[in-house]
Design an enzyme around this catalytic site. Structure first.
Site, PDB file in Angstrom:
ATOM      1  CG  ASP A 261       5.221 -10.453  25.311  1.00 54.02           C
ATOM      2  OD1 ASP A 261       5.540  -9.643  24.426  1.00 54.02           O
ATOM      3  OD2 ASP A 261       4.386 -11.371  25.131  1.00 54.02           O
TER       4      ASP A 261
ATOM      5  CE  LYS B 247       2.306  -4.194  22.926  1.00 55.44           C
ATOM      6  NZ  LYS B 247       2.304  -5.612  22.509  1.00 55.44           N
TER       7      LYS B 247
ATOM      8  CD  GLU C  63       1.052 -11.177  21.441  1.00 58.37           C
ATOM      9  OE1 GLU C  63       0.690 -12.267  20.943  1.00 58.37           O
ATOM     10  OE2 GLU C  63       2.233 -10.924  21.735  1.00 58.37           O
TER      11      GLU C  63
ATOM     12  CD  GLU D 201       5.148  -8.067  15.972  1.00 55.18           C
ATOM     13  OE1 GLU D 201       4.651  -7.853  17.085  1.00 55.18           O
ATOM     14  OE2 GLU D 201       6.185  -8.719  15.797  1.00 55.18           O
TER      15      GLU D 201
END
Ligand SMILES: Nc1nc(=O)c2c([nH]1)NC[C@@H]1CN(c3ccc(C(=O)N[C@@H](CCC(=O)O)C(=O)O)cc3)CN21
Ligand SMILES: CC(C)C(=O)C(=O)O
Ligand SMILES: [Mg+2]
EC number: 2.1.2.11
Length: 276
Positions: A47, A116, A118, A185
């Protein structure tokens, strides 16, 4: 394999822990996906395309339709790589049922191999809900760009003990819920290394640790194509921005001086015969 040797497209079962690190890169378009396909294990339709392709200042304005359009383009243009598509902000946080409905659209309309999303412990139930119903899910913990308005910026995570414990618990919760891999991340060492070593599924680092089971970068960043605010964790492997500047400047000069187009670039104009 059949008579004609077609490389089988990778699946989540090819994403492994330990051994040679997995090579992940983002791509959002067919031409770049086509080039990456021979070199990488996984293409992530991130994204981050909201920032990289659409010039947004964060990823919050990315829609499910945008992810589906770019995801489908990347799947069409690749043959070998596992394609993972990011679930955009607002498409999965509300409930496991809504997450399933939207993830199912992404799978059906793009042909990708996994999605995926978050989130940490609070998203574990949703990850389990999707995985138990046939949708492979990659997690994403640590610096979570979709939470930028809550965290007050793209901030490195795990600097204090409380935060470090949280990121550690988040990664474990997502893995326990059935994610086939977890992107980690923007987390400090030695926390990143400890997470990679202890989480039972592959941990894919971005601004994390060389000890991870794979690495991912935004392709435009490593190609030197994305101008503004490049994170410190990026290594520049090319300066495509400079290559483009040079080419466009020469084209502009040629147009203005009428050096372009030449006779060979026009129809019905006799070409100059070069001897030899
Ligand atoms: N082009 C691009 N590359 C990315 O890696 C990326 C995106 N876009 N968009 C979505 C997220 C946002 N990301 C980001 C964006 C900025 C920083 C950044 O400026 N980091 C600072 C440190 C900030 C701090 O710790 O206080 C740095 O210097 O790296 C980090 C990750 C990673 N993702
Ligand atoms: C940076 C990677 C992990 C990502 O989520 C994205 O590109 O959106
Ligand atoms: Mg993303």
């Amino acid at each position: 394999m059949g008579r004609t040797e077609q490389p089988r497209r990778r699946t989540i079962r090819d994403v492994s822990k330990g051994g040679v690190p997995g090579v992940w890169l983002t791509a959002y378009t067919a031409p770049l996906a086509h080039r990456l396909d021979a070199h990488v294990d996984v293409i992530l339709v991130g994204d981050s395309l909201g920032m990289v392709v659409y010039g947004m200042s964060d990823t919050l304005g990315v829609s499910l339709d945008m992810m589906i359009a770019h995801g489908a383009a990347v799947v069409r243009a690749s043959r070998q790589a596992l394609v993972v598509v990011d679930m955009p902000f607002g498409s999965y946080q509300e409930s496991p049922a809504l997450a399933f409905r939207n993830a199912a659209r992404v799978m059906a309309e793009t042909g990708c191999g996994a999605v995926k999303l978050e989130g940490g412990a609070e998203m574990a139930e949703t990850v389990g809900f999707l995985v138990q119903r046939g949708i492979p899910v990659c997690g994403h913990v640590g610096l979570m760009p979709q939470a930028v308005k809550a965290t007050g910026g793209f901030r490195t995570q795990g600097r204090d003990a409380e935060q470090a414990r949280k990121v550690h618990a988040d990664a474990h919760a997502i893995a326990a819920a059935g994610a086939f891999a977890v992107v980690l991340e923007g987390t400090v060492e030695p926390l990143s290394r400890e997470i990679a070593a202890s989480v039972p599924v592959p941990v894919i680092g971005i601004g994390a640790s060389p000890a991870c089971d794979g690495q991912v970068l935004v392709v435009d960043d490593m190609l030197g194509m994305f101008g503004t605010a490049i994170p410190r964790f990026v290594r520049r492997y090319a300066d495509m921005g400079d290559v483009i500047d040079d080419a466009v400047a020469r084209y502009a000069q040629d147009v203005r001086s009428r050096a372009f187009p030449g006779p060979e670039e026009c129809f019905g104009v006799r070409r100059q015969v070069t001897p030899g």
